[in-house]
Design an enzyme around this catalytic site. Structure first.
Site, mmCIF file in Angstrom:
data_model
loop_
_atom_site.group_PDB
_atom_site.id
_atom_site.type_symbol
_atom_site.label_atom_id
_atom_site.label_comp_id
_atom_site.label_asym_id
_atom_site.label_seq_id
_atom_site.Cartn_x
_atom_site.Cartn_y
_atom_site.Cartn_z
ATOM 1 N N SER A 88 -6.210 -3.438 14.953
ATOM 2 C CA SER A 88 -5.650 -2.732 16.117
ATOM 3 C C SER A 88 -6.724 -2.288 17.117
ATOM 4 C CB SER A 88 -4.841 -1.530 15.641
ATOM 5 O OG SER A 88 -5.651 -0.646 14.876
ATOM 6 N N ARG A 101 -10.808 7.882 4.217
ATOM 7 C CA ARG A 101 -10.627 6.827 3.217
ATOM 8 C C ARG A 101 -11.962 6.329 2.636
ATOM 9 N NH1 ARG A 101 -5.237 6.355 4.224
ATOM 10 N NH2 ARG A 101 -4.433 5.389 6.115
ATOM 11 N N TYR A 150 -2.658 -9.255 16.714
ATOM 12 C CA TYR A 150 -1.599 -8.777 17.618
ATOM 13 C C TYR A 150 -1.520 -9.655 18.857
ATOM 14 C CZ TYR A 150 -2.171 -4.913 14.426
ATOM 15 O OH TYR A 150 -2.263 -4.171 13.272
ATOM 16 N N GLU A 154 -16.801 -7.556 -4.381
ATOM 17 C CA GLU A 154 -15.368 -7.287 -4.185
ATOM 18 C C GLU A 154 -14.567 -8.590 -4.267
ATOM 19 O OE1 GLU A 154 -13.568 -4.678 -3.951
ATOM 20 O OE2 GLU A 154 -14.753 -2.995 -3.207
ATOM 21 N N ARG A 209 -2.922 3.418 12.971
ATOM 22 C CA ARG A 209 -2.420 4.621 12.305
ATOM 23 C C ARG A 209 -1.400 5.326 13.183
ATOM 24 N NH1 ARG A 209 -8.100 6.311 9.295
ATOM 25 N NH2 ARG A 209 -8.185 4.381 8.066
ATOM 26 N N CYS A 232 0.039 4.164 1.787
ATOM 27 C CA CYS A 232 -0.179 5.097 2.902
ATOM 28 C C CYS A 232 0.981 5.167 3.893
ATOM 29 C CB CYS A 232 -1.481 4.777 3.628
ATOM 30 S SG CYS A 232 -1.602 3.093 4.223
ATOM 31 N N CYS A 245 -3.807 6.057 0.573
ATOM 32 C CA CYS A 245 -3.381 4.758 0.041
ATOM 33 C C CYS A 245 -3.101 4.801 -1.463
ATOM 34 C CB CYS A 245 -4.430 3.704 0.362
ATOM 35 S SG CYS A 245 -4.731 3.525 2.131
ATOM 36 N N LYS A 271 -11.636 -7.559 6.704
ATOM 37 C CA LYS A 271 -11.032 -6.711 7.725
ATOM 38 C C LYS A 271 -11.946 -5.544 8.037
ATOM 39 C CE LYS A 271 -7.174 -3.603 8.049
ATOM 40 N NZ LYS A 271 -6.129 -2.924 7.352
ATOM 41 N N LYS A 330 -12.240 -4.707 2.699
ATOM 42 C CA LYS A 330 -11.699 -3.864 3.763
ATOM 43 C C LYS A 330 -12.653 -2.707 3.989
ATOM 44 C CE LYS A 330 -7.617 -1.203 4.992
ATOM 45 N NZ LYS A 330 -6.237 -0.889 4.595
ATOM 46 N N CYS A 344 0.856 -1.191 0.000
ATOM 47 C CA CYS A 344 0.000 0.000 0.000
ATOM 48 C C CYS A 344 0.889 1.237 0.000
ATOM 49 C CB CYS A 344 -0.912 0.008 1.234
ATOM 50 S SG CYS A 344 -2.340 1.095 1.013
HETATM 51 C C1 PBG Z 1 -3.247 0.513 5.435
HETATM 52 C C2 PBG Z 1 -3.607 -0.477 6.466
HETATM 53 C C3 PBG Z 1 -4.414 -0.222 7.580
HETATM 54 C C4 PBG Z 1 -4.413 -1.400 8.329
HETATM 55 C C5 PBG Z 1 -3.641 -2.348 7.657
HETATM 56 N N1 PBG Z 1 -3.164 -1.752 6.476
HETATM 57 C C6 PBG Z 1 -5.073 0.990 8.076
HETATM 58 C C7 PBG Z 1 -5.881 1.886 7.260
HETATM 59 O O1 PBG Z 1 -6.533 1.522 6.287
HETATM 60 O O2 PBG Z 1 -5.862 3.051 7.633
HETATM 61 C C8 PBG Z 1 -5.132 -1.545 9.641
HETATM 62 C C9 PBG Z 1 -4.661 -2.594 10.548
HETATM 63 C C10 PBG Z 1 -5.065 -2.427 11.958
HETATM 64 O O3 PBG Z 1 -5.841 -1.538 12.338
HETATM 65 O O4 PBG Z 1 -4.579 -3.238 12.758
HETATM 66 N N2 PBG Z 1 -3.598 0.241 4.148
HETATM 67 ZN ZN ZN Z 2 -3.096 2.090 2.847
#
Ligand code: PBG
Ligand code: ZN
Length: 334
Positions: free
Chosen positions: A283, A225, A322, A241, A213, A126, A134, A256, A203, A124
């Site tokens: 997270s 986003r 995690y 998707e 983040r 970002c 992204c 996700k 996602k 990605c």
């Molecule tokens: C970025 C990305 C994100 C996560 C994994 N890859 C965050 C976002 O889209 O801002 C999130 C993972 C997490 O929250 O543990 N493309």
């Molecule tokens: Zn990203």
């Protein structure tokens, strides 16, 4: 007799009378084979920087990364997914594709230190763009837009550079249309025809990515986003998707976040039973459990095992979490 079932009486409780019997009839088993640990890697040396909103998780410099992957490997963990925090960011995220970049460097180190670990590389922009989106930005006098097609070429370059460094699987996470096809073409042209793509096909634009983040220092500097990630209200759209990404050549799919999208996991598995399905316990899902546990309000181990087991029961084949190290230790104690 008070029980009013049919004769012979069905008594569900017969199978719950002791733990051995419960073990025998259990449908879903969580194991070390199912878990993938995310790692945050920053440039520099000698730093293991705690992430405030993710207790027990760190930004690691490459030297500490080596210790970490050896520990994971010794625990029997199968895989890691990598996120980079580069020193320099620019408008197009160019540092993500450098052979000397943070992730390419980390991958080579991991391959030396723990050659049996599967390395999944998140693809990605970002993490590498100064604006934190992204994709690359196209400016208009009336505002800005994420330039989908200009982003595809950069994603393919990033994937090729990570695979050249030794990544076993690439996982595009930016929700750009056509990203899987662009990466497949790029990898094939570079000769990496056997490297699988794990698409973050589904996602959602979730409020649960906040701690990540902070961890990856990749928050968008303006806007949000919503123009590329999915609306949490949409479930049927997830099937489109998934279908598109499979048509583009995805080998595996991911949903996700995980625990509040079990209906989506279930539907994807029903529709595409032969496609390996991952779920990302993100997270925010981690942070909520940690916070409640630190207050003594929930039992961390019980809650975590229940939630991760539910993600598998819904249909996920593996889980990015995690909690990986904790779960492996808890399972060993059982
Ligand atoms: C970025 C990305 C994100 C996560 C994994 N890859 C965050 C976002 O889209 O801002 C999130 C993972 C997490 O929250 O543990 N493309
Ligand atoms: Zn990203």
């Amino acid at each position: 007799m008070t029980f009013s079932g049919n004769f012979p009486q069905t008594r569900m409780r017969r199978l719950r009378t002791n733990p051995k019997l419960q073990d025998l009839v259990r449908e879903t088993h969580l194991s070390v084979n199912d878990l993938v640990q995310p790692l945050f890697i920053r440039e520099g040396k000698g730093e293991k920087k705690p992430i405030a909103s993710m207790p027990g998780q760190f930004q690691l410099t490459v030297d500490h990364l080596v210790e970490e992957v050896k520990e994971l490997s010794a625990l029997g963990v199968r895989g890691v997914i990598l996120f980079g925090i580069p020193e320099t960011k620019d408008a197009t995220g160019s540092s993500g594709s450098l052979d000397s970049g943070i992730i390419a460097t980390a991958i080579r180190k991991i391959k030396q230190a723990a050659p049996d670990l599967l390395i999944i590389s998140d693809i990605c922009l970002c993490e590498y763009t100064d604006h934190g989106h992204c994709g690359v930005i196209a400016e208009h006098h009336h505002g800005y837009e994420i330039d989908n097609d200009a982003t595809l070429k950069i994603l393919a370059e990033q994937a090729v550079s990570h695979v050249r460094a030794g990544a076993d699987i690439v996982a595009p996470s930016g929700m750009m249309d056509g990203m899987v096809q662009a990466i497949r073409k790029g990898l094939d042209q570079a000769g990496f025809i056997t490297t699988p793509i794990l698409s973050y096909a589904i996602k959602y634009c979730s409020s649960l990515y906040g701690p990540f983040r902070e961890a990856a220092e990749g928050a968008p500097q303006f806007g949000d986003r919503r123009s590329y990630q999915m609306d949490p209200a949409n479930g049927q759209e997830a099937l489109r998707e998934a279908l598109l990404d499979l048509q583009e050549g995805a080998d595996m799919l991911m949903v996700k976040p995980a625990s509040i999208y079990l209906d989506v996991i279930y539907q994807i598995k029903e529709k595409f039973p032969g496609v390996p399905l991952g779920a990302y316990h993100v997270s925010g899902e981690f942070a909520m459990i940690k916070a409640a546990a630190q207050n003594g309000w929930l039992d961390e181990q019980k809650v975590t095992l229940e939630i991760l087991t539910s993600i598998k029961r819904a249909g996920a084949d593996f889980i990015i979490t995690y909690f990986t190290k904790d779960v492996v230790r808890w399972l060993q104690q059982k």
